[in-house]
Scaffold this active site. Structure first.
Site: not given
Ligand SMILES: Cc1ncc(COP(=O)(O)O)c(C=O)c1O
Length: 398
Positions: A45, A194
């Site tokens: 993490r 995107k």
């Protein structure tokens, strides 16, 4: 060296094996020699070698000091807002992405962070709106979905004169066309879902900071809140970035062809595309972006949801779906899809009217894309019944 060459060769060859593709370190933890003595990684993490490569590349691409990768664009936005405290205020672009509006309104308002929306296409409006509580100015340029352009350099000057941070959501332009930090921004965020990913196959977000100090704060939030990007998705974004410049150039060329066609069509009212000389802030756009990008939005003379639905259900190459920036062209009706969480009055006031249609122009042949738009507009003009158009679209979608 040309920036594209530099970018491609900034993606490191694996020093252990010579692998030309960045290895995917699919691990949760790293073995330590003694407590606290390790090879730079202790728990995945906090840090992961595959993610670290992506974070270094995006920092470099955006001319920032530090980069951080998150599980989504919204998680990246969320990390930036966590720099603030209760009582602080954000001044945000009025045509903001619907998900950011929902996050600000339904999560942060109740935690005491207020957001005021301003038409940032005129920098003076930003200067006039600053209050003693303002801490952060939030821009998207171009905006989603009406492609509004704001002057990053002028607004950065206003922000710094007032001791405020400027964050720019650079999702639509991508660093291939625009680098906000070079123009004075303090933070850049991306929905890497995107153009950076570029193939409609992942959800990811990125934050880049101008300074290492701001970077340390984002790093703390990233580790403390935990919305990190997985090693596999980090690898997919790295692979997308390898062809970013090439893709975005072609997206922009195709989008300009579609925008020009739309502009001349009798059923079309307004066309929003920064690459058109008729765009309200075209002069600023060509100063700060090297091309118009791949998204074109337009409205119909018949400003109804029905007419827009007729169009979006009639296209064959432009698939009806949320999202943008991928190889395949997409079409979306913001009022009932991406921006439905914004109240109708506010949405319409920001230009997201009922007939607004957003096209994510992909990498197909420009002539084929224009023919697809032509066919769908013919359906709108002839008022073909929507049921038939929907059946058509379902059949094409398999
Ligand atoms: C401009 C902009 N910013 C942020 C986001 C959120 O990104 P994600 O969907 O990756 O969470 C989007 C998503 O459409 C977007 O268009």
């Amino acid at each position: 060296m040309n920036p594209t060459t530099e970018l491609i060769h900034s993606i490191p060859v694996d020093p252990l094996t010579g692998s030309i593709s960045v290895p995917i370190y699919q691990t949760s933890t790293f073995v330590q020699d003694e407590p606290g003595v390790h090879k730079g990684y202790d728990y995945a993490r906090s840090n992961n070698p595959t993610r670290a490569v992506l974070e270094n590349i995006i920092a470099r691409l955006e001319y920032g000091s530090n980069g951080y990768a998150f599980a989504s664009g919204l998680a990246a936005i969320d990390a930036v807002v966590k720099l603030l405290r209760s009582g602080d205020e954000i001044l945000a672009v009025d045509d903001i992405y619907g998900g950011a509006f929902r996050l600000f309104t339904h999560i942060y308002k109740k935690l005491g962070i207020n957001v005021r929306y301003v038409d940032t296409t005129d920098a003076q409006n930003v200067a006039d709106a600053i209050s003693p509580a303002t801490r952060l100015i939030w821009l998207e340029t171009p905006t989603n979905p009406t492609l509004k352009i704001s002057d990053i350099e002028a607004i950065a000057d206003i922000a710094h004169a007032n001791n405020l941070l400027l964050c720019v959501d650079n999702t639509f332009a991508s660093p291939a066309l625009q680098q906000p930090i070079k123009l004075g921004a303090d933070i850049v965020v991306h929905s890497a879902t995107k153009y950076l990913g570029g193939h409609s196959d992942l959800i990811a977000g990125l934050v880049v900071t101008r300074t290492p100090e701001l970077g340390e704060q984002i790093k703390f939030i990233q580790n403390a809140s935990g919305a990190i990007l997985s090693p596999h998705d980090s690898w997919l974004v790295i692979r997308g970035i390898e062809t970013l410049h090439l893709r975005v150039k072609e997206h922009s060329r195709n989008a300009l062809a579609v925008a020009k066609y739309l502009q001349a069509h009798p059923a079309v009212k307004d066309v929003y595309y920064p690459g058109l000389t008729t765009h309200h802030n075209h002069e600023i756009a060509i100063e700060q972006q090297s091309a118009g990008g791949g998204v074109v939005s337009f409205t119909l003379h018949e400003d109804t949801e029905e007419a827009a639905k007729q169009f979006v259900c009639s296209t064959q190459l432009f698939k009806l779906a949320e999202s943008l920036g991928g190889v395949k062209s997409l079409v979306c009706h913001p009022a009932t899809m991406t921006h439905k969480s914004i109240p109708a009055g506010k949405r319409q006031a920001a230009g997201v009217v009922d007939s607004l249609i957003r096209l994510s122009v992909g990498l197909e042949d420009a002539g084929d894309l224009v023919a697809d738009v032509e066919h769908a507009l013919r359906n709108v003009m002839e008022g073909d019944n929507l049921e038939n158009a929907t059946i058509n679209a379902q059949w094409l979608n398999g």
